[in-house]
Design a protein around this motif. Structure first.
Motif, PDB file in Angstrom:
ATOM      1  N   PHE A 166      -5.447  33.053  28.319  1.00  0.00           N
ATOM      2  CA  PHE A 166      -4.463  32.111  28.833  1.00  0.00           C
ATOM      3  C   PHE A 166      -4.306  30.909  27.911  1.00  0.00           C
ATOM      4  CE2 PHE A 166      -3.382  29.048  32.505  1.00  0.00           C
ATOM      5  CZ  PHE A 166      -2.025  29.277  32.350  1.00  0.00           C
ATOM      6  N   VAL A 167      -5.394  30.237  27.601  1.00  0.00           N
ATOM      7  CA  VAL A 167      -5.290  29.020  26.791  1.00  0.00           C
ATOM      8  C   VAL A 167      -4.932  29.328  25.345  1.00  0.00           C
ATOM      9  CG1 VAL A 167      -6.876  27.749  28.274  1.00  0.00           C
ATOM     10  CG2 VAL A 167      -7.777  28.960  26.282  1.00  0.00           C
ATOM     11  N   ASP A 168      -5.198  30.554  24.897  1.00  0.00           N
ATOM     12  CA  ASP A 168      -4.879  30.915  23.514  1.00  0.00           C
ATOM     13  C   ASP A 168      -3.423  31.348  23.332  1.00  0.00           C
ATOM     14  OD1 ASP A 168      -7.376  30.329  22.544  1.00  0.00           O
ATOM     15  OD2 ASP A 168      -8.135  32.385  22.705  1.00  0.00           O
ATOM     16  N   ASP A 169      -2.737  31.599  24.445  1.00  0.00           N
ATOM     17  CA  ASP A 169      -1.321  31.961  24.353  1.00  0.00           C
ATOM     18  C   ASP A 169      -0.503  30.675  24.444  1.00  0.00           C
ATOM     19  OD1 ASP A 169       1.401  32.768  24.990  1.00  0.00           O
ATOM     20  OD2 ASP A 169       0.580  34.761  25.409  1.00  0.00           O
ATOM     21  N   TYR A 170      -0.127  30.158  23.286  1.00  0.00           N
ATOM     22  CA  TYR A 170       0.513  28.835  23.220  1.00  0.00           C
ATOM     23  C   TYR A 170       1.742  28.738  24.114  1.00  0.00           C
ATOM     24  CZ  TYR A 170       3.049  24.849  21.271  1.00  0.00           C
ATOM     25  OH  TYR A 170       3.739  23.668  21.131  1.00  0.00           O
ATOM     26  N   ARG A 171       2.582  29.730  24.082  1.00  0.00           N
ATOM     27  CA  ARG A 171       3.856  29.665  24.793  1.00  0.00           C
ATOM     28  C   ARG A 171       3.667  29.712  26.318  1.00  0.00           C
ATOM     29  NH1 ARG A 171       8.962  33.580  23.178  1.00  0.00           N
ATOM     30  NH2 ARG A 171      10.582  32.526  24.460  1.00  0.00           N
ATOM     31  N   LEU A 172       2.831  30.650  26.775  1.00  0.00           N
ATOM     32  CA  LEU A 172       2.585  30.752  28.209  1.00  0.00           C
ATOM     33  C   LEU A 172       1.826  29.541  28.735  1.00  0.00           C
ATOM     34  CD1 LEU A 172       1.531  34.499  28.663  1.00  0.00           C
ATOM     35  CD2 LEU A 172       3.752  33.457  29.152  1.00  0.00           C
ATOM     36  N   PHE A 173       0.806  29.139  27.989  1.00  0.00           N
ATOM     37  CA  PHE A 173      -0.035  28.026  28.433  1.00  0.00           C
ATOM     38  C   PHE A 173       0.762  26.732  28.510  1.00  0.00           C
ATOM     39  CE2 PHE A 173      -3.453  24.809  27.490  1.00  0.00           C
ATOM     40  CZ  PHE A 173      -4.094  24.923  28.722  1.00  0.00           C
ATOM     41  N   ASN A 174       1.621  26.496  27.536  1.00  0.00           N
ATOM     42  CA  ASN A 174       2.414  25.274  27.540  1.00  0.00           C
ATOM     43  C   ASN A 174       3.444  25.270  28.667  1.00  0.00           C
ATOM     44  OD1 ASN A 174       2.217  23.194  25.005  1.00  0.00           O
ATOM     45  ND2 ASN A 174       1.370  25.196  24.512  1.00  0.00           N
ATOM     46  N   TYR A 175       3.992  26.430  28.979  1.00  0.00           N
ATOM     47  CA  TYR A 175       4.917  26.525  30.105  1.00  0.00           C
ATOM     48  C   TYR A 175       4.189  26.145  31.394  1.00  0.00           C
ATOM     49  CZ  TYR A 175       8.555  28.477  33.163  1.00  0.00           C
ATOM     50  OH  TYR A 175       9.532  28.649  34.112  1.00  0.00           O
ATOM     51  N   ALA A 176       3.008  26.734  31.578  1.00  0.00           N
ATOM     52  CA  ALA A 176       2.232  26.472  32.787  1.00  0.00           C
ATOM     53  C   ALA A 176       1.821  25.008  32.882  1.00  0.00           C
ATOM     54  CB  ALA A 176       0.995  27.375  32.808  1.00  0.00           C
ATOM     55  N   MET A 177       1.405  24.437  31.759  1.00  0.00           N
ATOM     56  CA  MET A 177       0.979  23.042  31.759  1.00  0.00           C
ATOM     57  C   MET A 177       2.141  22.117  32.107  1.00  0.00           C
ATOM     58  SD  MET A 177      -2.303  22.769  31.122  1.00  0.00           S
ATOM     59  CE  MET A 177      -2.756  21.272  30.226  1.00  0.00           C
ATOM     60  N   LYS A 178       3.306  22.407  31.583  1.00  0.00           N
ATOM     61  CA  LYS A 178       4.465  21.580  31.905  1.00  0.00           C
ATOM     62  C   LYS A 178       4.821  21.708  33.383  1.00  0.00           C
ATOM     63  CE  LYS A 178       9.299  20.578  30.934  1.00  0.00           C
ATOM     64  NZ  LYS A 178      10.496  20.816  30.100  1.00  0.00           N
ATOM     65  N   ALA A 179       4.654  22.894  33.934  1.00  0.00           N
ATOM     66  CA  ALA A 179       4.971  23.111  35.340  1.00  0.00           C
ATOM     67  C   ALA A 179       4.197  22.168  36.246  1.00  0.00           C
ATOM     68  CB  ALA A 179       4.685  24.559  35.725  1.00  0.00           C
ATOM     69  N   PHE A 180       2.999  21.800  35.824  1.00  0.00           N
ATOM     70  CA  PHE A 180       2.172  20.903  36.628  1.00  0.00           C
ATOM     71  C   PHE A 180       2.118  19.488  36.053  1.00  0.00           C
ATOM     72  CE2 PHE A 180       1.054  25.051  38.022  1.00  0.00           C
ATOM     73  CZ  PHE A 180       0.743  24.902  39.362  1.00  0.00           C
ATOM     74  N   GLY A 181       3.055  19.184  35.145  1.00  0.00           N
ATOM     75  CA  GLY A 181       3.113  17.848  34.574  1.00  0.00           C
ATOM     76  C   GLY A 181       1.969  17.533  33.652  1.00  0.00           C
ATOM     77  N   LEU A 182       1.356  18.560  33.059  1.00  0.00           N
ATOM     78  CA  LEU A 182       0.168  18.363  32.217  1.00  0.00           C
ATOM     79  C   LEU A 182       0.424  18.691  30.754  1.00  0.00           C
ATOM     80  CD1 LEU A 182      -2.486  19.985  34.601  1.00  0.00           C
ATOM     81  CD2 LEU A 182      -2.249  17.551  34.092  1.00  0.00           C
ATOM     82  N   GLN A 183       1.689  18.680  30.345  1.00  0.00           N
ATOM     83  CA  GLN A 183       1.998  19.094  28.982  1.00  0.00           C
ATOM     84  C   GLN A 183       1.297  18.247  27.928  1.00  0.00           C
ATOM     85  OE1 GLN A 183       4.104  18.024  31.332  1.00  0.00           O
ATOM     86  NE2 GLN A 183       5.988  17.158  30.483  1.00  0.00           N
ATOM     87  N   ASP A 184       1.018  16.982  28.225  1.00  0.00           N
ATOM     88  CA  ASP A 184       0.335  16.128  27.259  1.00  0.00           C
ATOM     89  C   ASP A 184      -1.126  16.517  27.073  1.00  0.00           C
ATOM     90  OD1 ASP A 184       2.613  14.683  26.796  1.00  0.00           O
ATOM     91  OD2 ASP A 184       2.141  13.113  28.243  1.00  0.00           O
ATOM     92  N   MET A 185      -1.632  17.399  27.951  1.00  0.00           N
ATOM     93  CA  MET A 185      -3.030  17.834  27.847  1.00  0.00           C
ATOM     94  C   MET A 185      -3.156  19.247  27.281  1.00  0.00           C
ATOM     95  SD  MET A 185      -5.382  15.698  28.645  1.00  0.00           S
ATOM     96  CE  MET A 185      -6.739  16.756  29.105  1.00  0.00           C
ATOM     97  N   ALA A 186      -2.062  19.840  26.832  1.00  0.00           N
ATOM     98  CA  ALA A 186      -2.100  21.214  26.340  1.00  0.00           C
ATOM     99  C   ALA A 186      -2.994  21.361  25.111  1.00  0.00           C
ATOM    100  CB  ALA A 186      -0.687  21.696  26.013  1.00  0.00           C
ATOM    101  N   PHE A 187      -3.198  20.268  24.385  1.00  0.00           N
ATOM    102  CA  PHE A 187      -4.044  20.320  23.188  1.00  0.00           C
ATOM    103  C   PHE A 187      -5.528  20.407  23.547  1.00  0.00           C
ATOM    104  CE2 PHE A 187      -4.451  15.965  24.396  1.00  0.00           C
ATOM    105  CZ  PHE A 187      -5.713  15.580  23.953  1.00  0.00           C
ATOM    106  N   ALA A 188      -5.913  19.945  24.734  1.00  0.00           N
ATOM    107  CA  ALA A 188      -7.325  19.839  25.117  1.00  0.00           C
ATOM    108  C   ALA A 188      -7.800  21.144  25.747  1.00  0.00           C
ATOM    109  CB  ALA A 188      -7.515  18.668  26.074  1.00  0.00           C
ATOM    110  N   LYS A 189      -7.904  22.183  24.944  1.00  0.00           N
ATOM    111  CA  LYS A 189      -8.227  23.506  25.465  1.00  0.00           C
ATOM    112  C   LYS A 189      -9.619  23.573  26.082  1.00  0.00           C
ATOM    113  CE  LYS A 189      -5.096  26.217  22.559  1.00  0.00           C
ATOM    114  NZ  LYS A 189      -4.989  27.342  21.604  1.00  0.00           N
ATOM    115  N   ALA A 190     -10.615  22.955  25.455  1.00  0.00           N
ATOM    116  CA  ALA A 190     -11.974  22.992  26.001  1.00  0.00           C
ATOM    117  C   ALA A 190     -12.020  22.333  27.375  1.00  0.00           C
ATOM    118  CB  ALA A 190     -12.946  22.295  25.047  1.00  0.00           C
ATOM    119  N   PHE A 191     -11.290  21.260  27.498  1.00  0.00           N
ATOM    120  CA  PHE A 191     -11.208  20.542  28.766  1.00  0.00           C
ATOM    121  C   PHE A 191     -10.600  21.430  29.845  1.00  0.00           C
ATOM    122  CE2 PHE A 191      -9.021  17.835  31.798  1.00  0.00           C
ATOM    123  CZ  PHE A 191      -9.926  16.811  32.044  1.00  0.00           C
TER     124      PHE A 191
END
Length: 371
Positions: A48-73
């Motif tokens: 999930f976190v390694d798929d940039y396109r899917l993960f970023n879509y999901a993160m934006k859906a929850f208003g977390l796009q600014d945290m997409a870089f913090a994969k370990a977190f």
């Protein structure tokens, strides 16, 4: 230019049309189609976190796009889930992380997290336990489960579930409601009332959890015809993505409208004033509505809570009519201080913590993880 209140009310009054307009945007349409076509193939947190396109879509859906870089977190958020009160996401003041972990619940559902539907997978798991308890032959269990899996996705209403005796027997047995199977009128009332109506229909405290689980699995009241196929990782994420994009587009024209839409979306889930103060955007809406200066945010938190409690009732935020009046008041006050005009969105910073940015406690946590 149309004022804040008129713009907000127009969007809310025609919300389905507004969301359809967002959905029809070429970029949004393309990203959504890709997401829905591929999210169900994801079987682990790492994928999930390694798929940039899917993960970023999901993160934006929850208003977390600014945290997409913090994969370990985010891996820590997803791996620990939310069932344990001491889980990582539950300790963060920003509730979006817990919401994200609930939608992509790898901790609970493992490889099936992105395709999990309680009316399908959930019922099958529970039926297997009930079949073992009731000594149902393995061959019978397998045949009933195969039929259930093949048929349940086509059920689009409570009446459809009740009318199919074979499905109905499977569902009630799975959720421990065999004693209610002979009372279809009760099940109709139960499903029609949704989650909020469960407590009033339970005959005792022991039955309530079973009724709640059943309604959550066959939640026609909330999801309508899609109840038996709805998935949080798919449908919920897409719905959230559309709403986030709608709010962003509105904010490009008038940040007050974005604030009002955001508050309207979050209001029903607010349980205490500390949650409001922990979210800069929510707190700003309340301060503006009450005519308070920005400096009020620097006052002692407990004193702020007591002041808000003396002026507003949180229960009103769950009442559509009362909420509408409150947001009308906010919009009027906002317009008074920010006459509608094309701007560079000076209020955008309000969303940076926590809704569209990284809150201080999250930054501190990341620093600790790195060390």
């Amino acid at each position: 230019m149309i004022g804040t209140l008129a713009t907000y009310q127009n969007i809310v009054r025609n919300l389905d049309r507004s969301l359809a307009r967002i959905e029809s945007q070429p970029v949004v349409q393309r990203e959504t189609e890709h997401y829905l076509a591929n999210i169900g193939k994801i079987t682990s947190v790492e994928e999930f976190v390694d798929d940039y396109r899917l993960f970023n879509y999901a993160m934006k859906a929850f208003g977390l796009q600014d945290m997409a870089f913090a994969k370990a977190f985010m891996v820590k958020v997803l791996e620990e889930g939310v069932e344990d009160p001491d889980a990582f996401a539950n300790k963060l003041t920003d509730k979006r992380y817990a919401e994200f972990a609930k939608a992509f619940d790898f901790a609970r559902h493992g490889a099936g997290a992105t395709t999990y539907n309680p009316a399908q997978t959930g019922a099958i798991e529970l039926y297997a336990l009930a079949a073992k308890r009731d000594l149902i032959p393995v061959e019978t269990q397998q045949a009933e489960t195969a039929y259930y899996l093949q048929t349940i996705p086509s059920v689009t209403s409570a009446e459809g579930l009740i009318a199919n005796e074979r499905l109905f027997e499977y569902a009630t047995r799975a959720y421990g409601l065999e004693d209610r199977a002979d009372d279809p009128d009760f099940i109709r009332r139960l499903l029609a009332g949704g989650v909020e109506g469960v407590a009033s229909l339970a005959k005792d405290e022991d039955e309530e959890p079973k009724l709640l689980a059943f309604v959550q699995a066959y939640n026609f009241a909330e999801y309508g015809e899609a109840a038996t196929t709805f998935t949080k990782a798919g449908d919920l994420a897409v719905d959230s993505y559309m709403r986030q994009t709608l709010e962003e587009d509105a904010g490009n024209q008038n940040e007050g409208v974005r604030l009002a839409l955001y508050f309207e979306r979050k209001a029903g889930g607010i349980s205490n004033w500390y949650e409001v103060l922990g979210d800069r955007a929510l707190a700003q809406v309340v301060r503006v509505a009450l005519g308070l200066p920005d400096a009020f945010a620097q006052a002692d938190i407990d004193k702020q809570v007591k002041f808000f409690e003396s002026r507003l009732d949180l229960a009103d935020f769950k009442d559509p009519e009362a909420l509408g009046k409150f947001l009308s008041r906010f919009a009027a006050m906002w317009e008074m201080n920010n006459p509608s005009q094309a701007t560079s969105n000076p209020a955008l910073v309000l969303f940076q913590q926590p809704e569209f940015g990284i809150s201080q406690d999250v930054l501190l946590t990341i620093a600790r993880l790195k060390s």
